[in-house]
Each structure stands twice: as structure tokens, then as C-alpha cells.
Scaffold this motif. Structure first.
Motif, PDB file in Angstrom:
ATOM      1  N   VAL A  87       1.244 -59.436 110.098  1.00 42.83           N
ATOM      2  CA  VAL A  87      -0.107 -59.771 110.567  1.00 42.83           C
ATOM      3  C   VAL A  87      -1.072 -58.946 109.731  1.00 42.83           C
ATOM      4  O   VAL A  87      -0.670 -58.192 108.847  1.00 42.83           O
ATOM      5  N   GLU A  88      -2.345 -59.054 110.034  1.00 40.92           N
ATOM      6  CA  GLU A  88      -3.389 -58.423 109.229  1.00 40.92           C
ATOM      7  C   GLU A  88      -3.227 -56.913 109.093  1.00 40.92           C
ATOM      8  O   GLU A  88      -3.011 -56.198 110.063  1.00 40.92           O
ATOM      9  N   VAL A  89      -3.360 -56.456 107.853  1.00 41.59           N
ATOM     10  CA  VAL A  89      -3.505 -55.039 107.534  1.00 41.59           C
ATOM     11  C   VAL A  89      -4.789 -54.942 106.724  1.00 41.59           C
ATOM     12  O   VAL A  89      -4.896 -55.515 105.645  1.00 41.59           O
ATOM     13  N   ARG A  90      -5.772 -54.244 107.271  1.00 41.18           N
ATOM     14  CA  ARG A  90      -7.094 -54.159 106.652  1.00 41.18           C
ATOM     15  C   ARG A  90      -7.356 -52.701 106.282  1.00 41.18           C
ATOM     16  O   ARG A  90      -7.216 -51.812 107.129  1.00 41.18           O
ATOM     17  N   ILE A  91      -7.720 -52.467 105.025  1.00 44.01           N
ATOM     18  CA  ILE A  91      -7.983 -51.115 104.526  1.00 44.01           C
ATOM     19  C   ILE A  91      -9.408 -51.088 103.986  1.00 44.01           C
ATOM     20  O   ILE A  91      -9.747 -51.841 103.070  1.00 44.01           O
ATOM     21  N   GLY A  92     -10.247 -50.219 104.552  1.00 43.11           N
ATOM     22  CA  GLY A  92     -11.671 -50.199 104.259  1.00 43.11           C
ATOM     23  C   GLY A  92     -12.041 -49.555 102.932  1.00 43.11           C
ATOM     24  O   GLY A  92     -11.233 -48.851 102.299  1.00 43.11           O
ATOM     25  N   HIS A  93     -13.283 -49.778 102.549  1.00 40.61           N
ATOM     26  CA  HIS A  93     -13.846 -49.271 101.292  1.00 40.61           C
ATOM     27  C   HIS A  93     -13.586 -47.767 101.135  1.00 40.61           C
ATOM     28  O   HIS A  93     -13.724 -46.999 102.090  1.00 40.61           O
ATOM     29  N   GLY A  94     -13.219 -47.385  99.919  1.00 40.93           N
ATOM     30  CA  GLY A  94     -13.119 -45.970  99.575  1.00 40.93           C
ATOM     31  C   GLY A  94     -11.931 -45.240 100.153  1.00 40.93           C
ATOM     32  O   GLY A  94     -11.835 -44.019 100.028  1.00 40.93           O
TER      33      GLY A  94
END
Length: 177
Positions: A87-94
Motif C-alpha cells: 500500500v502507499e508509502v509516502r516520503i515528504g520533501h527533504g
């Protein structure tokens, strides 16, 4: 009522069979892409759900499907990272991720009778912006890590981490200031 495919169940975080032919083909396609990428003959945008600008993933890199991984701008993953992205793995800016970090969105039923049926499910992992995850850390399914958090090297993150908090250990706990 329409019957849902195993892939639709997987993406919804429901119990599904990873032995499903469509999912097996998706994993084979991902393995072929990983072989190209790890040999430095493929691009991240070829397979991942979204890739921001100036993203670096140092090979070798491993994942299940790729299309459930969403990376913000200026994300860095060091050598030998593993992302189980059912399922979704989201890694944010920086966000910066050290070598050997493992991010698990894949999970398994606690009931042994259900587990015997070889069913599994996923819980999304969300990592905020400007997070630093030290080498060898493990992020378990369903975890959210807030912006500006720090995860100490070798930590096992079993609970959500609030924004700006530094955690370390197994299980990871907030460090005293």
C-alpha cells in the motif's frame, strides 16, 4: 456486487493473496525494473508512483511493487534500503534516509488460521518532510512520522512519531531533552 481483484484488495489494505497471478506479474515487472535501476540503467520515474525533483536513491534498492511509493522533492535514500510497498508509502520533501533502512507497509494477520491461508494486508506508512532516519532503522506498518522528526540509527519504530520529536531504541522511544 462486483468481485474485487486481489490487487484491488491489496491497495485497499484488505486481506489479499500475494500468490495472485496479477500481483506475481507486478512483482516480476518490479524485479526487472530493480535489476535495471540497481545496474544504473533505469530511472525512478519508470516505476515509482511519484518522484519529486532532485531525488536520489543509491542502489541497491529493493521494493515489492514500486507504484505505491511517492517521494517528495530532495528525498535521499542511501544504499541498501528496502520498502515493502503493498500500500502507499509516502516520503515528504527533504527527508534523508540512511543505509539499510527498512520500511514495511506489508503486514500479516495475527490470527494463525487466517495466516495459514497465506493472506496478508497492508497499512500505509507516511513519513513527513525534513525527517532524518538513521541507518538500519526499521519502520513498521501503519506508522506516521511527523515533519522534522529524527529516528536514531538501528531504531525499530512501532508507534507514530510526532513532528519534531527524536526517537531511538527498540522499540523506539522519545529521547529526553
Amino acid at each position: 456486487m462486483a468481485i474485487r481483484s486481489e490487487k484491488q484488495k491489496m491497495l485497499a489494505g484488505e486481506l489479499y493473496s500475494a500468490a495472485d497471478p496479477e500481483l506475481q506479474q507486478d512483482m516480476a515487472d518490479c524485479a526487472a525494473w530493480l535489476a535495471r535501476y540497481n545496474a544504473q540503467n533505469g530511472s525512478l520515474a519508470e516505476r515509482l508512483g511519484a518522484v519529486g525533483t532532485d531525488v536520489t536513491i543509491r542502489p541497491p534498492f529493493y521494493c515489492d511493487y514500486g507504484y505505491n511509493i511517492f517521494l517528495g522533492d530532495n528525498v535521499f535514500l542511501n544504499f541498501n534500503c528496502v520498502v515493502l510497498d503493498v500500500v502507499e508509502v509516502r516520503i515528504g520533501h527533504g527527508t534523508q534516509i540512511g543505509p539499510g533502512v527498512q520500511i514495511f507497509a506489508a503486514d500479516h494477520p495475527r490470527d494463525p488460521a487466517v495466516r495459514r491461508k497465506l493472506l496478508e494486508f497492508g497499512r500505509p506508512v507516511i513519513i513527513g518532510e525534513n525527517v532524518w532516519i538513521g541507518g538500519g532503522a526499521i519502520i513498521l506498518p501503519g506508522i506516521t512520522i511527523g515533519d522534522d522528526a529524527i529516528i536514531g540509527a538501528g531504531s525499530v519504530v512501532t508507534r507514530d512519531v510526532a513532528a519534531g520529536v527524536t526517537v531511538a531504541g527498540n522499540p523506539a522511544r522519545p529521547l529526553r531533552r
